[in-house]
Design an enzyme around this catalytic site. Structure first.
Site, PDB file in Angstrom:
ATOM      1  N   ASP A   1      15.585  20.096   3.652  1.00  0.00           N
ATOM      2  CA  ASP A   1      15.031  19.429   4.820  1.00  0.00           C
ATOM      3  C   ASP A   1      15.956  18.313   5.266  1.00  0.00           C
ATOM      4  O   ASP A   1      16.758  17.807   4.495  1.00  0.00           O
ATOM      5  CB  ASP A   1      13.681  18.787   4.465  1.00  0.00           C
ATOM      6  CG  ASP A   1      12.589  19.821   4.339  1.00  0.00           C
ATOM      7  OD1 ASP A   1      12.840  20.972   4.709  1.00  0.00           O
ATOM      8  OD2 ASP A   1      11.498  19.456   3.875  1.00  0.00           O
TER       9      ASP A   1
ATOM     10  N   LYS B   1      13.405  20.239  10.419  1.00  0.00           N
ATOM     11  CA  LYS B   1      12.693  20.614  11.649  1.00  0.00           C
ATOM     12  C   LYS B   1      13.580  20.502  12.885  1.00  0.00           C
ATOM     13  O   LYS B   1      13.470  21.269  13.807  1.00  0.00           O
ATOM     14  CB  LYS B   1      11.440  19.751  11.809  1.00  0.00           C
ATOM     15  CG  LYS B   1      10.359  20.085  10.794  1.00  0.00           C
ATOM     16  CD  LYS B   1       9.602  21.350  11.178  1.00  0.00           C
ATOM     17  CE  LYS B   1       9.098  22.116   9.958  1.00  0.00           C
ATOM     18  NZ  LYS B   1       8.269  21.317   9.059  1.00  0.00           N
TER      19      LYS B   1
ATOM     20  N   ASP C   1       7.239  15.275  -2.339  1.00  0.00           N
ATOM     21  CA  ASP C   1       6.667  16.356  -3.149  1.00  0.00           C
ATOM     22  C   ASP C   1       6.426  17.576  -2.258  1.00  0.00           C
ATOM     23  O   ASP C   1       5.942  17.428  -1.143  1.00  0.00           O
ATOM     24  CB  ASP C   1       5.335  15.895  -3.758  1.00  0.00           C
ATOM     25  CG  ASP C   1       4.722  16.988  -4.613  1.00  0.00           C
ATOM     26  OD1 ASP C   1       5.044  17.046  -5.805  1.00  0.00           O
ATOM     27  OD2 ASP C   1       3.950  17.807  -4.067  1.00  0.00           O
TER      28      ASP C   1
ATOM     29  N   GLY D   1      11.725  16.874   0.969  1.00  0.00           N
ATOM     30  CA  GLY D   1      11.520  15.438   0.753  1.00  0.00           C
ATOM     31  C   GLY D   1      10.215  15.202   0.009  1.00  0.00           C
ATOM     32  O   GLY D   1       9.257  15.957   0.152  1.00  0.00           O
TER      33      GLY D   1
ATOM     34  N   MET E   1       3.644  10.466   8.498  1.00  0.00           N
ATOM     35  CA  MET E   1       3.967  10.784   9.895  1.00  0.00           C
ATOM     36  C   MET E   1       3.178   9.891  10.838  1.00  0.00           C
ATOM     37  O   MET E   1       2.705  10.338  11.877  1.00  0.00           O
ATOM     38  CB  MET E   1       3.674  12.273  10.172  1.00  0.00           C
ATOM     39  CG  MET E   1       4.542  13.180   9.312  1.00  0.00           C
ATOM     40  SD  MET E   1       4.074  14.913   9.377  1.00  0.00           S
ATOM     41  CE  MET E   1       2.900  15.019   8.032  1.00  0.00           C
TER      42      MET E   1
ATOM     43  N   GLY F   1      11.529   4.082   2.821  1.00  0.00           N
ATOM     44  CA  GLY F   1      11.151   3.639   1.478  1.00  0.00           C
ATOM     45  C   GLY F   1      12.107   4.138   0.406  1.00  0.00           C
ATOM     46  O   GLY F   1      12.542   5.288   0.437  1.00  0.00           O
TER      47      GLY F   1
ATOM     48  N   THR G   1       6.051  11.617  -4.295  1.00  0.00           N
ATOM     49  CA  THR G   1       5.688  11.651  -2.889  1.00  0.00           C
ATOM     50  C   THR G   1       5.877  10.279  -2.243  1.00  0.00           C
ATOM     51  O   THR G   1       5.858   9.248  -2.921  1.00  0.00           O
ATOM     52  CB  THR G   1       4.246  12.176  -2.730  1.00  0.00           C
ATOM     53  OG1 THR G   1       4.011  12.435  -1.360  1.00  0.00           O
ATOM     54  CG2 THR G   1       3.224  11.181  -3.260  1.00  0.00           C
ATOM     55  N   ALA G   2       6.090  10.291  -0.910  1.00  0.00           N
ATOM     56  CA  ALA G   2       6.468   9.061  -0.206  1.00  0.00           C
ATOM     57  C   ALA G   2       5.465   7.931  -0.419  1.00  0.00           C
ATOM     58  O   ALA G   2       5.862   6.776  -0.602  1.00  0.00           O
ATOM     59  CB  ALA G   2       6.642   9.353   1.285  1.00  0.00           C
TER      60      ALA G   2
ATOM     61  N   PRO H   1      18.520   1.695 -55.740  1.00  0.00           N
ATOM     62  CA  PRO H   1      17.720   0.788 -56.562  1.00  0.00           C
ATOM     63  C   PRO H   1      16.273   0.756 -56.077  1.00  0.00           C
ATOM     64  O   PRO H   1      15.350   0.526 -56.866  1.00  0.00           O
ATOM     65  CB  PRO H   1      18.395  -0.584 -56.374  1.00  0.00           C
ATOM     66  CG  PRO H   1      19.386  -0.429 -55.275  1.00  0.00           C
ATOM     67  CD  PRO H   1      19.619   1.014 -55.021  1.00  0.00           C
ATOM     68  N   ALA H   2      16.043   0.966 -54.779  1.00  0.00           N
ATOM     69  CA  ALA H   2      14.675   0.957 -54.240  1.00  0.00           C
ATOM     70  C   ALA H   2      14.609   1.928 -53.073  1.00  0.00           C
ATOM     71  O   ALA H   2      15.632   2.249 -52.466  1.00  0.00           O
ATOM     72  CB  ALA H   2      14.309  -0.444 -53.772  1.00  0.00           C
TER      73      ALA H   2
HETATM   74  N1  SAH Z   1       6.452  16.066   1.316  1.00  0.00           N
HETATM   75  C1  SAH Z   1       6.746  14.712   1.721  1.00  0.00           C
HETATM   76  C2  SAH Z   1       6.088  14.339   3.023  1.00  0.00           C
HETATM   77  C3  SAH Z   1       6.582  15.102   4.211  1.00  0.00           C
HETATM   78  S1  SAH Z   1       5.855  14.558   5.701  1.00  0.00           S
HETATM   79  C4  SAH Z   1       6.311  13.747   0.609  1.00  0.00           C
HETATM   80  O1  SAH Z   1       5.642  14.151  -0.337  1.00  0.00           O
HETATM   81  O2  SAH Z   1       6.675  12.574   0.680  1.00  0.00           O
HETATM   82  C5  SAH Z   1       7.058  13.416   6.272  1.00  0.00           C
HETATM   83  C6  SAH Z   1       6.515  12.008   6.223  1.00  0.00           C
HETATM   84  O3  SAH Z   1       6.627  11.494   4.907  1.00  0.00           O
HETATM   85  C7  SAH Z   1       7.279  11.025   7.074  1.00  0.00           C
HETATM   86  O4  SAH Z   1       6.881  11.077   8.432  1.00  0.00           O
HETATM   87  C8  SAH Z   1       6.896   9.720   6.436  1.00  0.00           C
HETATM   88  O5  SAH Z   1       5.607   9.313   6.830  1.00  0.00           O
HETATM   89  C9  SAH Z   1       6.831  10.097   4.976  1.00  0.00           C
HETATM   90  N2  SAH Z   1       8.098   9.780   4.293  1.00  0.00           N
HETATM   91  C10 SAH Z   1       8.956  10.622   3.708  1.00  0.00           C
HETATM   92  N3  SAH Z   1       9.989   9.968   3.148  1.00  0.00           N
HETATM   93  C11 SAH Z   1       9.778   8.663   3.363  1.00  0.00           C
HETATM   94  C12 SAH Z   1      10.477   7.463   3.030  1.00  0.00           C
HETATM   95  N4  SAH Z   1      11.618   7.493   2.333  1.00  0.00           N
HETATM   96  N5  SAH Z   1       9.945   6.289   3.427  1.00  0.00           N
HETATM   97  C13 SAH Z   1       8.789   6.248   4.118  1.00  0.00           C
HETATM   98  N6  SAH Z   1       8.099   7.342   4.461  1.00  0.00           N
HETATM   99  C14 SAH Z   1       8.573   8.529   4.097  1.00  0.00           C
END
Ligand code: SAH
Length: 483
Positions: free
Chosen positions: A260, A282, A315, A313, A395, A424, A343-344, A43-44
Site C-alpha cells: 500500500d 489506492k 494491521d 499499513g 480516515m 503517527g 494498528t494505527a 567445594p560447594a
Molecule cells: N489497516 C490500517 C488502517 C488503514 S485505514 C491500520 O490498522 O492502521 C487508513 C487510516 O489509518 C488513515 O486514514 C489514518 O486514519 C490511519 N493511519 C494509518 N497510518 C497512520 C499513521 N502513521 N498515523 C496516523 N494515522 C494513521
C-alpha cells in the site's frame, strides 16, 4: 581460521566440570542435554546442582527416562580426576585453579575449556541457537563473546521455533526425497522450495499434516517451480521498529511485495534486496488500483510459484480489507498466512502519550471508520456519543468538522478532549490537542494532513503531560487565541 568447528557426540562419555556456581550449572545442563556423563568437582554447589547431584541419577520425574549420570566427585581438583575424561570445563572464579586444570589437561592431551578465558582454553564453547535437531553454533573465536551473542540474537529472529520441527520433518522424509530426486541439484531445489514455501509455511502455521501432505504430493511430481504462497502482512504505522519478527521474516524471504501507499519507505528498505516491489496503493501513480486488480496480481504471482507478501499499513484486519483478500486466496486454493501488525490507533496512542483506556476515564475503546460515518443511523451516533469511552477515528481528517458536530449533537460534551495525530510514529509526527467544539475551526485552519488518527475522549488530554516522541503537541486553544 583459529579454531576448528565441530559438533561432538558426547553420549555416554565422561566430562569433568570444575566449579559449582551458576556458570558451571549452565555447562552441566548443556552437557546432560547432550547425554554426557558429567562429574563435578567443587567445594560447594549452587542450589540446582546440589539438587541434581545429591538426588543422584534416578529416572526423570516427567519423562520417566534414566538421565545421564552426574556425580559430585570431589571438593578439590586433582589431575587424577581427569583420567578417562574426553573433555574438561573449568568454571571456577579462581584463575589459579582454572590454570592448573588447563595445565593438567594439556599434559594429558585432554581438551579443556576455561570459561571466559580463551588463552587458557584448548576448545571454546560457541553461542548456540537450538532448534534441535537443527543447531546453529556461533563463535567469535573467544575474542568478543558479546558480538557472538548479538549475532545469535539476529539468527534467533531469522529461524523461529518452527525450524526444529521442520528439521525433524525433513529428517523423516530424507530417504524418500533422496530416492525421488537422485540428482543433487534437483534435490537441493526441492529442499529449498519445501523450506521456503509450502512445508515451511505449514510448520509455522502449526499444521504438520499439511506439510506431510504437501511433501507426499510434490515428491511424485517431476521437478517444477514450487507452489507459490501469499503472506498478508501488517507493516505497522511507519516506524520500522514496530514490525513484528514474523513480518520481518516474510519481507526477507519475499519474491514479490504488493504494498500500500501507506507503507513507509523505511519498512520497505528491510525487504529482501532482489524482491520485486509493486505499489498498489489506492492512488498509486495517479490511478486508483482496484481491489479486483490487487486480487488478480496476488493470484498471478503466487500462481507462478512466487512467494508474495501483501504488505498493508497497520494491521491487515483493521480497516485493511484483509478479509476480502483472504477469501480470494481461499477461492483459488493458494496457501497463505496472516501476520498481524500494530494498528494505527494503538501506535498513535502510544506515540502521543495517550492511554486508550484508563480506569477513571475510559472503560472501553472503539475503532471507528469515519469513511462512511455519515451514513450511520442516529442510534449509532447516540452510542458513539456516550461518555466513558475512547473513540479512535480512522480516515477522519476529511470529516473532522462533521464528526465533532455530530458527537455534540448526540450528547458528548463540547469540552471533551480530542487529539489529532498526523503521521503517527514517523519522524514528522505532529499531535494537535483540542476540544470537541473546536474541531470545525481546527479542520478549517489546522492544515492537517493524512494519514491522521482522531482520538476522542478524556484520555486525549493525557498527551499534554505524557508525550515523549517527536515534536511537542500543539494546543489548539492557545493557537486560536493568538490568531
Ligand atoms: N489497516 C490500517 C488502517 C488503514 S485505514 C491500520 O490498522 O492502521 C487508513 C487510516 O489509518 C488513515 O486514514 C489514518 O486514519 C490511519 N493511519 C494509518 N497510518 C497512520 C499513521 N502513521 N498515523 C496516523 N494515522 C494513521
Amino acid at each position: 581460521m583459529r579454531y576448528f568447528p565441530l559438533f561432538a557426540d558426547l553420549k555416554g562419555r565422561r566430562v569433568l566440570v570444575v566449579g559449582g556456581g551458576d556458570v558451571a550449572e549452565r555447562k552441566v545442563r548443556l552437557l546432560l542435554d547432550a547425554g554426557a556423563q558429567v562429574d563435578v568437582v567443587a567445594p560447594a554447589l549452587n542450589e540446582w546442582l546440589s539438587k541434581r547431584l545429591v538426588a543422584g541419577p534416578g529416572p526423570d520425574r516427567e519423562t520417566g527416562l534414566e538421565p545421564a549420570p552426574c556425580w559430585w566427585l570431589a571438593r578439590h581438583f586433582d589431575a587424577a580426576q581427569l583420567r578417562g575424561a574426553v573433555l574438561v570445563i573449568a568454571a571456577t572464579d579462581d584463575r589459579s585453579v582454572n590454570a592448573s586444570v588447563a595445565a593438567a589437561a594439556h599434559s594429558m592431551s585432554i581438551l579443556a575449556n576455561v570459561v571466559d578465558d580463551a588463552e587458557l582454553s584448548g576448545f571454546i564453547v560457541p553461542a548456540i541457537v537450538d532448534r534441535s535437531p537443527l543447531v546453529i553454533a556461533i563463535s567469535s573465536g573467544g575474542t568478543a563473546p558479546v558480538l557472538a551473542r548479538l549475532v545469535r540474537e539476529q539468527i534467533e529472529v531469522l529461524f523461529d521455533e518452527s525450524f526444529g520441527a521442520l528439521a525433524s520433518l525433513l529428517e523423516r522424509w530424507r530417504s524418500r526425497i533422496k530416492a525421488a530426486f537422485p540428482e543433487l541439484t534437483a534435490r537441493r531445489r526441492f529442499y529449498e522450495t519445501a523450506v521456503r514455501s509450502a512445508a515451511g509455511g505449514a510448520m509455522r502455521r502449526r499444521r504438520p499434516d499439511d506439510a506431510d501432505q504437501w511433501l507426499a504430493r510434490e515428491i511424485g511430481k517431476p521437478a517444477v517451480a514450487g507452489a507459490g504462497s501469499v503472506a498478508i502482512v501488517g507493516a505497522g504505522p511507519g516506524d520500522p521498529g514496530l514490525l513484528t519478527l514474523n513480518a520481518l521474516r516474510a519481507l526477507q524471504s519475499a519474491d514479490v511485495i504488493l504494498h500500500d501507499r501507506l507503507v513507509s519507505t523505511e519498512v520497505l528498505a528491510l525487504a529482501r534486496r532482489d524482491a520485486e516491489c509493486i505499489e498498489v496503493g489506492k492512488q498509486a501513480r495517479g490511478q486508483s488500483v482496484t481491489q479486483q486488480h490487487i486480487n488478480a496480481l496476488m493470484v498471478e504471482h503466487a500462481g507462478s510459484g512466487r512467494r508474495v507478501v501483501r504488505l498493508k499499513g497497520g494491521d491487515p484486519f483493521v480497516f485493511g480489507r484483509g478479509g476480502e483478500e483472504l477469501e480470494c486466496l481461499v477461492a483459488h486454493g493458494i496457501p497463505f498466512e496472516v501476520v498481524p501488525g500494530i494498528t494505527a490507533a494503538v501506535a498513535c496512542g502510544a506515540y502521543a502519550g495517550i492511554p486508550l483506556t484508563h480506569r477513571d476515564h475510559a472503560q472501553s475503546v472503539q475503532f471507528v471508520t469515519a469513511h462512511r460515518a455519515e451514513s450511520l443511523p442516529a442510534r449509532d451516533w447516540d452510542a458513539l456519543s456516550a461518555p466513558g469511552q475512547t473513540l479512535c477515528f480512522y480516515m477522519g481528517v476529511g470529516e473532522l468538522a462533521s464528526l465533532g458536530a455530530r458527537l455534540i449533537a448526540h450528547g458528548r460534551g463540547e469540552d471533551t478532549p480530542v487529539a489529532v495525530i498526523e503521521n503517527g510514529s514517523r519522524p514528522e509526527q505532529r499531535v494537535t490537542l483540542a476540544r470537541l467544539a473546536e474541531l470545525d475551526d481546527l479542520a478549517a485552519r489546522g492544515r492537517l494532513c493524512s494519514p491522521a488518527m482522531v482520538i476522542v475522549g478524556e484520555v486525549a488530554s493525557f498527551a499534554a503531560a505524557l508525550h515523549w516522541y517527536g515534536a511537542e503537541p500543539r494546543q489548539w486553544e492557545a493557537l486560536r487565541r493568538v490568531a
